[in-house]
Scaffold this motif. Structure first.
Motif, PDB file in Angstrom:
ATOM      1  N   PHE A   2       0.851  -1.186   0.000  1.00 50.91           N
ATOM      2  CA  PHE A   2       0.000   0.000   0.000  1.00 50.91           C
ATOM      3  C   PHE A   2       0.893   1.244   0.000  1.00 50.91           C
ATOM      4  CE2 PHE A   2      -3.432   2.817   1.503  1.00 50.91           C
ATOM      5  CZ  PHE A   2      -4.481   2.319   0.759  1.00 50.91           C
ATOM      6  N   PHE A   3       0.482   2.270  -0.736  1.00 47.59           N
ATOM      7  CA  PHE A   3       1.339   3.434  -0.987  1.00 47.59           C
ATOM      8  C   PHE A   3       0.527   4.707  -0.745  1.00 47.59           C
ATOM      9  CE2 PHE A   3       3.296   6.682  -3.515  1.00 47.59           C
ATOM     10  CZ  PHE A   3       4.605   6.308  -3.811  1.00 47.59           C
ATOM     11  N   VAL A   4       1.079   5.630   0.011  1.00 40.21           N
ATOM     12  CA  VAL A   4       0.402   6.930   0.171  1.00 40.21           C
ATOM     13  C   VAL A   4       1.395   8.049  -0.145  1.00 40.21           C
ATOM     14  CG1 VAL A   4      -0.791   8.503   1.742  1.00 40.21           C
ATOM     15  CG2 VAL A   4      -1.244   6.047   1.878  1.00 40.21           C
ATOM     16  N   GLY A   5       1.045   8.850  -1.143  1.00 41.57           N
ATOM     17  CA  GLY A   5       1.874   9.990  -1.530  1.00 41.57           C
ATOM     18  C   GLY A   5       1.212  11.283  -1.087  1.00 41.57           C
ATOM     19  N   GLY A   6       2.032  12.233  -0.693  1.00 42.82           N
ATOM     20  CA  GLY A   6       1.511  13.557  -0.312  1.00 42.82           C
ATOM     21  C   GLY A   6       2.065  14.594  -1.270  1.00 42.82           C
ATOM     22  N   ASN A   7       1.179  15.215  -2.029  1.00 42.97           N
ATOM     23  CA  ASN A   7       1.590  16.234  -3.004  1.00 42.97           C
ATOM     24  C   ASN A   7       1.270  17.611  -2.418  1.00 42.97           C
ATOM     25  OD1 ASN A   7       2.038  17.864  -5.206  1.00 42.97           O
ATOM     26  ND2 ASN A   7       0.227  17.156  -6.348  1.00 42.97           N
ATOM     27  N   PHE A   8       2.315  18.308  -1.965  1.00 47.68           N
ATOM     28  CA  PHE A   8       2.084  19.625  -1.327  1.00 47.68           C
ATOM     29  C   PHE A   8       1.765  20.695  -2.375  1.00 47.68           C
ATOM     30  CE2 PHE A   8       5.249  18.622   2.430  1.00 47.68           C
ATOM     31  CZ  PHE A   8       4.509  17.509   2.754  1.00 47.68           C
ATOM     32  N   LYS A   9       1.977  20.388  -3.653  1.00 51.12           N
ATOM     33  CA  LYS A   9       1.797  21.364  -4.742  1.00 51.12           C
ATOM     34  C   LYS A   9       2.632  22.621  -4.443  1.00 51.12           C
ATOM     35  CE  LYS A   9      -2.866  19.664  -5.280  1.00 51.12           C
ATOM     36  NZ  LYS A   9      -3.981  19.658  -6.188  1.00 51.12           N
ATOM     37  N   MET A  10       2.177  23.807  -4.838  1.00 50.69           N
ATOM     38  CA  MET A  10       2.962  25.031  -4.594  1.00 50.69           C
ATOM     39  C   MET A  10       2.495  25.668  -3.283  1.00 50.69           C
ATOM     40  SD  MET A  10       3.756  28.147  -7.258  1.00 50.69           S
ATOM     41  CE  MET A  10       2.312  29.115  -6.855  1.00 50.69           C
ATOM     42  N   ASN A  11       2.532  24.858  -2.223  1.00 51.71           N
ATOM     43  CA  ASN A  11       2.067  25.330  -0.916  1.00 51.71           C
ATOM     44  C   ASN A  11       3.169  25.186   0.129  1.00 51.71           C
ATOM     45  OD1 ASN A  11      -0.795  25.920  -1.423  1.00 51.71           O
ATOM     46  ND2 ASN A  11      -0.915  23.735  -1.894  1.00 51.71           N
ATOM     47  N   GLY A  12       3.067  25.975   1.160  1.00 48.72           N
ATOM     48  CA  GLY A  12       3.954  25.825   2.312  1.00 48.72           C
ATOM     49  C   GLY A  12       5.006  26.898   2.402  1.00 48.72           C
ATOM     50  N   SER A  13       5.605  26.944   3.592  1.00 47.39           N
ATOM     51  CA  SER A  13       6.702  27.876   3.883  1.00 47.39           C
ATOM     52  C   SER A  13       7.688  27.070   4.720  1.00 47.39           C
ATOM     53  CB  SER A  13       6.167  29.046   4.712  1.00 47.39           C
ATOM     54  OG  SER A  13       5.610  28.524   5.913  1.00 47.39           O
ATOM     55  N   SER A  54       8.425  27.374   7.763  1.00 48.56           N
ATOM     56  CA  SER A  54       7.874  26.992   9.070  1.00 48.56           C
ATOM     57  C   SER A  54       6.730  25.983   8.940  1.00 48.56           C
ATOM     58  CB  SER A  54       7.479  28.230   9.872  1.00 48.56           C
ATOM     59  OG  SER A  54       6.284  28.742   9.395  1.00 48.56           O
ATOM     60  N   SER A  55       5.852  26.146   7.958  1.00 53.27           N
ATOM     61  CA  SER A  55       4.732  25.186   7.880  1.00 53.27           C
ATOM     62  C   SER A  55       5.227  23.811   7.443  1.00 53.27           C
ATOM     63  CB  SER A  55       3.622  25.702   6.959  1.00 53.27           C
ATOM     64  OG  SER A  55       4.014  25.637   5.605  1.00 53.27           O
ATOM     65  N   ILE A  56       6.266  23.786   6.598  1.00 55.06           N
ATOM     66  CA  ILE A  56       6.775  22.482   6.148  1.00 55.06           C
ATOM     67  C   ILE A  56       7.531  21.797   7.291  1.00 55.06           C
ATOM     68  CG2 ILE A  56       8.446  21.423   4.543  1.00 55.06           C
ATOM     69  CD1 ILE A  56       6.955  22.984   2.340  1.00 55.06           C
ATOM     70  N   LYS A  57       8.216  22.565   8.105  1.00 57.04           N
ATOM     71  CA  LYS A  57       8.869  21.967   9.289  1.00 57.04           C
ATOM     72  C   LYS A  57       7.814  21.343  10.209  1.00 57.04           C
ATOM     73  CE  LYS A  57      13.186  24.526   9.847  1.00 57.04           C
ATOM     74  NZ  LYS A  57      13.849  25.643  10.529  1.00 57.04           N
ATOM     75  N   GLU A  58       6.671  22.010  10.294  1.00 57.23           N
ATOM     76  CA  GLU A  58       5.597  21.494  11.160  1.00 57.23           C
ATOM     77  C   GLU A  58       5.026  20.178  10.606  1.00 57.23           C
ATOM     78  OE1 GLU A  58       2.989  24.748  12.243  1.00 57.23           O
ATOM     79  OE2 GLU A  58       1.426  23.268  12.688  1.00 57.23           O
ATOM     80  N   ASN A 106       5.270  16.609  12.475  1.00 53.78           N
ATOM     81  CA  ASN A 106       4.056  15.830  12.736  1.00 53.78           C
ATOM     82  C   ASN A 106       4.226  14.386  12.248  1.00 53.78           C
ATOM     83  OD1 ASN A 106       1.341  15.743  13.601  1.00 53.78           O
ATOM     84  ND2 ASN A 106       0.677  15.781  11.460  1.00 53.78           N
ATOM     85  N   LEU A 107       4.803  14.234  11.056  1.00 54.95           N
ATOM     86  CA  LEU A 107       5.022  12.877  10.512  1.00 54.95           C
ATOM     87  C   LEU A 107       6.083  12.143  11.329  1.00 54.95           C
ATOM     88  CD1 LEU A 107       4.949  13.650   6.683  1.00 54.95           C
ATOM     89  CD2 LEU A 107       3.326  12.209   7.918  1.00 54.95           C
ATOM     90  N   ASN A 108       7.129  12.870  11.725  1.00 57.36           N
ATOM     91  CA  ASN A 108       8.210  12.223  12.482  1.00 57.36           C
ATOM     92  C   ASN A 108       7.741  11.715  13.836  1.00 57.36           C
ATOM     93  OD1 ASN A 108       9.932  12.744  10.400  1.00 57.36           O
ATOM     94  ND2 ASN A 108      11.057  14.404  11.413  1.00 57.36           N
ATOM     95  N   ALA A 123      -5.088  17.409   1.749  1.00 51.74           N
ATOM     96  CA  ALA A 123      -5.059  16.789   3.083  1.00 51.74           C
ATOM     97  C   ALA A 123      -3.649  16.395   3.509  1.00 51.74           C
ATOM     98  CB  ALA A 123      -5.993  15.576   3.118  1.00 51.74           C
ATOM     99  N   SER A 124      -2.693  16.383   2.560  1.00 51.67           N
ATOM    100  CA  SER A 124      -1.328  16.015   2.970  1.00 51.67           C
ATOM    101  C   SER A 124      -0.654  17.162   3.731  1.00 51.67           C
ATOM    102  CB  SER A 124      -0.486  15.612   1.753  1.00 51.67           C
ATOM    103  OG  SER A 124      -0.225  16.720   0.908  1.00 51.67           O
ATOM    104  N   LEU A 125      -1.270  18.341   3.688  1.00 55.02           N
ATOM    105  CA  LEU A 125      -0.719  19.494   4.420  1.00 55.02           C
ATOM    106  C   LEU A 125      -1.244  19.549   5.849  1.00 55.02           C
ATOM    107  CD1 LEU A 125      -1.400  22.049   1.540  1.00 55.02           C
ATOM    108  CD2 LEU A 125       0.868  21.206   2.198  1.00 55.02           C
ATOM    109  N   LYS A 126      -2.158  18.619   6.161  1.00 53.70           N
ATOM    110  CA  LYS A 126      -2.832  18.686   7.469  1.00 53.70           C
ATOM    111  C   LYS A 126      -2.465  17.479   8.331  1.00 53.70           C
ATOM    112  CE  LYS A 126      -6.794  20.846   5.252  1.00 53.70           C
ATOM    113  NZ  LYS A 126      -8.003  20.470   4.557  1.00 53.70           N
ATOM    114  N   PRO A 127      -2.656  17.605   9.640  1.00 53.56           N
ATOM    115  CA  PRO A 127      -2.364  16.453  10.514  1.00 53.56           C
ATOM    116  C   PRO A 127      -3.135  15.195  10.093  1.00 53.56           C
ATOM    117  CG  PRO A 127      -2.714  18.434  11.819  1.00 53.56           C
ATOM    118  CD  PRO A 127      -3.034  18.809  10.404  1.00 53.56           C
TER     119      PRO A 127
END
Ligand code: PEP
Length: 246
Positions: free
Chosen positions: A5-16, A18-22, A26-28, A232-236
């Motif tokens: 099973f595979f789950v990919g998260g495509n952030f597209k042109m989103n984030g900064s 600080s938000s990407i560190k968050e 969260n994933l870590n 949804a990949s940008l969210k918890p």
């Protein structure tokens, strides 16, 4: 062999930064289903940040890669640059690049060929518009995209297919489980024209408004081997999608 099973998260042109560190933190810190392969795809400028800070076991994908070696291609990223940065995946053929950046089936296939032949695995996207679905052309459109890929690619072991109906991307309108399974089954049937082994082994992801609410039912379909998740990949809640089969 069962398909992982595979789950990919495509952030597209989103984030900064600080938000990407968050998101990474969260994933870590989350308990993730160890049986799921997870790949996250931040914008190019944050690839290195994510690569260096994400837990081992999660891979990182570029959102594009060019089909030529290094050289005079302003604005592009090469396969060797990705590998130099330990980025082993790329998303290619996303509908936003096909429609907004006018990438043709042939260009997408050429990039996929170059990446896979040079050691970068590809999440290769396909899917129909609302108009095409309403005209009953869904399988025809997806098959045409697949045929263009087959014309150039010979090694399918580094390709994961993402079926993403354009009308479901970022709209909140998720395909029903039946609609998704029907197309995934057709794609698997078509893959038999490559070989029975490729049809059996290739993961086919569903993408289009996947959320923590709809992922459980979709994941139970026999030909849905995971998800490509945008918003949804940008969210918890991305963690709940990764863990949807638990
Ligand atoms: C995507 O961009 O690949 C995608 C499926 O987006 P969303 O989940 O936001 O519909």
């Amino acid at each position: 062999m069962a398909r992982q099973f595979f789950v990919g998260g495509n952030f597209k042109m989103n984030g900064s930064i600080s938000s990407i560190k968050e998101i990474v933190s969260n994933l870590n810190n989350a308990v993730l289903d160890a049986e799921v392969e997870v790949v996250v795809s931040p914008p190019a400028i944050y690839l290195q940040l994510v690569r260096e800070s994400i837990r081992s076991g999660i891979e990182v994908a570029a959102q594009n890669v060019y089909d030529k070696p290094n050289g005079a291609f302003t604005g592009e990223i090469s396969v060797s640059q990705l590998k130099d940065s330990n980025i082993n995946w790329a998303i290619l053929g996303h509908s936003e690049r096909r429609t907004i950046l006018k990438e043709s089936d042939q260009v997408v296939a050429s990039k996929t060929k170059y990446a896979t032949e040079n050691g970068v695995s590809v999440i290769w996207c396909c899917g129909e518009s609302l108009e095409e679905r309403e005209a009953g052309k869904t399988v025809e459109v997806v098959t045409k995209q697949l045929e263009a890929l087959k014309a150039q690619v010979s090694d399918w072991s580094k390709i994961v297919i993402a079926y993403e109906p354009i009308w479901a991307i970022g709209t909140g309108k998720v395909a029903t489980t039946e609609q998704a399974q029907e197309v995934h089954k057709a794609v698997r049937e078509w893959l038999k024209s490559v070989s029975d082994k490729v049809a059996e082994d290739t993961r086919i992801l569903y993408g289009g408004s996947v959320s923590e609410k709809n992922c459980g039912e979709l994941s139970k379909q026999p030909d849905i081997d995971g998800f490509l998740v945008g918003g949804a990949s940008l969210k918890p809640a991305f963690v709940d999608i990764i863990n949807c089969r638990k």
